[in-house]
Design a protein around this motif. Structure first.
Motif, PDB file in Angstrom:
ATOM      1  N   CYS A  80       0.829  -1.210   0.000  1.00  0.00           N
ATOM      2  CA  CYS A  80       0.000   0.000   0.000  1.00  0.00           C
ATOM      3  C   CYS A  80       0.863   1.260   0.000  1.00  0.00           C
ATOM      4  CB  CYS A  80      -0.935   0.008   1.209  1.00  0.00           C
ATOM      5  SG  CYS A  80      -2.309  -1.157   1.126  1.00  0.00           S
ATOM      6  N   VAL A  81       1.878   1.301   0.857  1.00  0.00           N
ATOM      7  CA  VAL A  81       2.760   2.468   0.939  1.00  0.00           C
ATOM      8  C   VAL A  81       3.496   2.682  -0.375  1.00  0.00           C
ATOM      9  CG1 VAL A  81       4.887   3.309   2.003  1.00  0.00           C
ATOM     10  CG2 VAL A  81       3.026   2.468   3.435  1.00  0.00           C
ATOM     11  N   THR A  82       3.984   1.588  -0.959  1.00  0.00           N
ATOM     12  CA  THR A  82       4.701   1.697  -2.236  1.00  0.00           C
ATOM     13  C   THR A  82       3.798   2.258  -3.320  1.00  0.00           C
ATOM     14  OG1 THR A  82       6.110  -0.192  -1.658  1.00  0.00           O
ATOM     15  CG2 THR A  82       5.990   0.416  -3.987  1.00  0.00           C
ATOM     16  N   GLU A  83       2.557   1.802  -3.364  1.00  0.00           N
ATOM     17  CA  GLU A  83       1.606   2.291  -4.368  1.00  0.00           C
ATOM     18  C   GLU A  83       1.289   3.775  -4.146  1.00  0.00           C
ATOM     19  OE1 GLU A  83      -0.319   1.560  -7.888  1.00  0.00           O
ATOM     20  OE2 GLU A  83       0.806   0.085  -6.704  1.00  0.00           O
ATOM     21  N   VAL A  84       1.118   4.160  -2.888  1.00  0.00           N
ATOM     22  CA  VAL A  84       0.824   5.571  -2.579  1.00  0.00           C
ATOM     23  C   VAL A  84       1.992   6.458  -2.977  1.00  0.00           C
ATOM     24  CG1 VAL A  84       0.458   7.211  -0.685  1.00  0.00           C
ATOM     25  CG2 VAL A  84      -0.818   5.062  -0.737  1.00  0.00           C
ATOM     26  N   GLU A  85       3.204   6.026  -2.683  1.00  0.00           N
ATOM     27  CA  GLU A  85       4.359   6.862  -3.001  1.00  0.00           C
ATOM     28  C   GLU A  85       4.662   6.863  -4.498  1.00  0.00           C
ATOM     29  OE1 GLU A  85       7.738   6.265  -0.551  1.00  0.00           O
ATOM     30  OE2 GLU A  85       6.632   6.686   1.299  1.00  0.00           O
ATOM     31  N   THR A  86       4.214   5.845  -5.203  1.00  0.00           N
ATOM     32  CA  THR A  86       4.447   5.788  -6.646  1.00  0.00           C
ATOM     33  C   THR A  86       3.559   6.774  -7.398  1.00  0.00           C
ATOM     34  OG1 THR A  86       5.110   3.466  -6.544  1.00  0.00           O
ATOM     35  CG2 THR A  86       4.375   4.297  -8.690  1.00  0.00           C
ATOM     36  N   GLY A 116       0.520 -14.396   1.404  1.00  0.00           N
ATOM     37  CA  GLY A 116       1.865 -13.978   1.042  1.00  0.00           C
ATOM     38  C   GLY A 116       2.007 -13.339  -0.319  1.00  0.00           C
ATOM     39  N   ALA A 117       1.293 -13.818  -1.336  1.00  0.00           N
ATOM     40  CA  ALA A 117       1.427 -13.288  -2.694  1.00  0.00           C
ATOM     41  C   ALA A 117       0.251 -12.367  -2.973  1.00  0.00           C
ATOM     42  CB  ALA A 117       1.459 -14.428  -3.710  1.00  0.00           C
ATOM     43  N   LEU A 118       0.491 -11.064  -2.923  1.00  0.00           N
ATOM     44  CA  LEU A 118      -0.594 -10.103  -3.006  1.00  0.00           C
ATOM     45  C   LEU A 118      -0.914  -9.721  -4.444  1.00  0.00           C
ATOM     46  CD1 LEU A 118       0.363  -7.671  -0.104  1.00  0.00           C
ATOM     47  CD2 LEU A 118      -0.972  -9.766  -0.024  1.00  0.00           C
ATOM     48  N   PRO A 119      -2.200  -9.535  -4.756  1.00  0.00           N
ATOM     49  CA  PRO A 119      -2.564  -9.013  -6.080  1.00  0.00           C
ATOM     50  C   PRO A 119      -2.085  -7.572  -6.213  1.00  0.00           C
ATOM     51  CG  PRO A 119      -4.492  -9.111  -4.650  1.00  0.00           C
ATOM     52  CD  PRO A 119      -3.386  -9.814  -3.927  1.00  0.00           C
ATOM     53  N   ALA A 120      -1.743  -7.180  -7.433  1.00  0.00           N
ATOM     54  CA  ALA A 120      -1.226  -5.835  -7.670  1.00  0.00           C
ATOM     55  C   ALA A 120      -2.298  -4.781  -7.419  1.00  0.00           C
ATOM     56  CB  ALA A 120      -0.712  -5.725  -9.104  1.00  0.00           C
ATOM     57  N   LEU A 121      -1.883  -3.642  -6.853  1.00  0.00           N
ATOM     58  CA  LEU A 121      -2.814  -2.556  -6.574  1.00  0.00           C
ATOM     59  C   LEU A 121      -2.847  -1.523  -7.696  1.00  0.00           C
ATOM     60  CD1 LEU A 121      -2.014  -1.972  -2.780  1.00  0.00           C
ATOM     61  CD2 LEU A 121      -4.068  -3.017  -3.741  1.00  0.00           C
ATOM     62  N   CYS A 131      -5.208   4.141   0.177  1.00  0.00           N
ATOM     63  CA  CYS A 131      -5.002   4.739   1.503  1.00  0.00           C
ATOM     64  C   CYS A 131      -6.015   4.188   2.500  1.00  0.00           C
ATOM     65  CB  CYS A 131      -5.143   6.264   1.418  1.00  0.00           C
ATOM     66  SG  CYS A 131      -3.881   7.085   0.440  1.00  0.00           S
ATOM     67  N   GLY A 132      -7.265   4.034   2.045  1.00  0.00           N
ATOM     68  CA  GLY A 132      -8.308   3.502   2.912  1.00  0.00           C
ATOM     69  C   GLY A 132      -8.038   2.071   3.331  1.00  0.00           C
ATOM     70  N   LEU A 134      -5.082   0.672   3.722  1.00  0.00           N
ATOM     71  CA  LEU A 134      -4.017   0.701   4.727  1.00  0.00           C
ATOM     72  C   LEU A 134      -4.572   1.111   6.089  1.00  0.00           C
ATOM     73  CD1 LEU A 134      -1.058   0.553   5.583  1.00  0.00           C
ATOM     74  CD2 LEU A 134      -0.771   2.899   4.772  1.00  0.00           C
ATOM     75  N   LYS A 135      -5.359   2.178   6.121  1.00  0.00           N
ATOM     76  CA  LYS A 135      -5.924   2.640   7.393  1.00  0.00           C
ATOM     77  C   LYS A 135      -6.873   1.601   7.984  1.00  0.00           C
ATOM     78  CE  LYS A 135      -7.528   6.573   5.875  1.00  0.00           C
ATOM     79  NZ  LYS A 135      -8.230   7.873   5.908  1.00  0.00           N
ATOM     80  N   ASP A 136      -7.679   0.973   7.136  1.00  0.00           N
ATOM     81  CA  ASP A 136      -8.645  -0.006   7.627  1.00  0.00           C
ATOM     82  C   ASP A 136      -7.941  -1.244   8.172  1.00  0.00           C
ATOM     83  OD1 ASP A 136     -11.572  -0.409   7.864  1.00  0.00           O
ATOM     84  OD2 ASP A 136     -11.183  -2.188   6.660  1.00  0.00           O
ATOM     85  N   PHE A 137      -6.842  -1.635   7.533  1.00  0.00           N
ATOM     86  CA  PHE A 137      -6.062  -2.772   8.024  1.00  0.00           C
ATOM     87  C   PHE A 137      -5.510  -2.473   9.413  1.00  0.00           C
ATOM     88  CE2 PHE A 137      -1.717  -4.475   8.558  1.00  0.00           C
ATOM     89  CZ  PHE A 137      -2.025  -5.822   8.707  1.00  0.00           C
TER      90      PHE A 137
END
Length: 290
Positions: A80-86, A116-121, A131-132, A134-137
């Motif tokens: 999530c952080v990587t996607e937000v910063e990208t 372990g293997a997450l779908p791409a965001l 962002c939602g 990440l906060k909800d998690f």
């Protein structure tokens, strides 16, 4: 990767959609990842070892979601952080503007099911949805990042009027956190500092501390009493703060004083970035999602 026919419906490890009874699926011999044939192209390479359970629990403490090797930051948080910063550091109101609730719930469910293997965001059009998620998690954990046992210590340290003494006390309390909580807190603090420095986001440290105070600090128990809630609410009094970061200026009356959890996050964000890098910076390459 051998192909097989699904007998019991299970979610695809890539897209999260259910593979129905009788439909074809493929399963990796090494990591046991089950997926639709059409999702094979998105399969991580090299193979990512799977956790012992097929998916993460729906709820748990942070350590339940952390990897086995340092830095102990859950892959969901990293992604999530990587996607937000990208692609999100030019969005106004990052983390303040809500994403569509239905999409937030759906993507959180997909990520938790995937394990372990997450779908791409990248396919999530609205970055506020990421962002939602990440906060909800973080809100959905059984206890906040600062933990229930250390909650009073964080509040006491953040309330010390002297900046140097406050910083020393906060460093000491952070060092007492469980390793996964400490590493994840450090990772998030560095991320929020980068968000605060983006002029397009218009989210300074004060705004971010208001948003993340309830999420990262919360209350001292899972079911706080009305008295505990009142103690954590904003106080109509002179607000002390750190002149270094300008979060809560000294010697002024703040018309809308921050809650105690927000004050804690504001003080944590005033600590030097090198302090936080000491927990995750030397192994930052391990945090890049595959």
């Amino acid at each position: 990767i051998p192909s097989l026919q699904v007998i019991r419906p299970e979610p695809c490890g890539i897209c999260g959609s259910r593979i129905r009874f009788g439909k074809a699926a493929i399963k990796c011999r090494q990591c046991q990842l089950l997926l639709h044939p059409k999702c094979r192209a998105q399969c991580p390479s090299p193979c990512v070892p799977r956790p012992h359970h097929h998916a993460w629990p729906r709820e748990g403490v942070l350590a339940d979601f952390a990897p086995p090797t340092p830095p102990l930051v859950p892959a969901l948080v990293v992604q999530c952080v990587t996607e937000v910063e990208t692609r999100g550091l030019t969005e106004t109101g990052l983390y303040r503007v809500p994403g569509a609730e239905q999409l937030v719930r759906e993507w959180k469910r997909r990520l938790l099911r995937a394990g372990g293997a997450l779908p791409a965001l990248g396919s999530v059009a609205d970055i506020h949805v990421v962002c939602g998620v990440l906060k909800d998690f973080l809100r959905g954990l059984k206890e906040p990042l600062v933990t229930f046992s250390l909650h009073p210590a964080f509040l006491q340290a953040a309330d010390i009027p002297d900046d140097a003494a406050c910083g020393t006390a906060l460093r000491h309390v952070v060092s007492k956190l469980p390793p996964a909580n400490r590493d994840t807190l450090a990772f998030l603090m560095l991320h929020l500092l980068r968000v605060s420095r983006s002029p397009d986001c218009k989210m300074d440290v004060l705004n971010l501390s208001r948003v993340f105070g309830p999420t990262l600090v919360g209350h001292s128990s899972a079911n706080p009493t009305p008295l505990a809630i009142m103690e954590d609410t904003p106080r109509q009094c002179k607000v002390r703060g750190s002149p270094r970061c300008g979060v809560y200026p000294r010697c002024c009356w703040h018309p809308h004083p921050p809650s105690l959890p927000a004050q804690v996050v504001g003080r944590l964000l005033s600590l030097p970035p090198d302090f936080w890098r000491g927990f995750v910076g030397t192994e930052q390459e391990n945090l890049v999602p595959t």
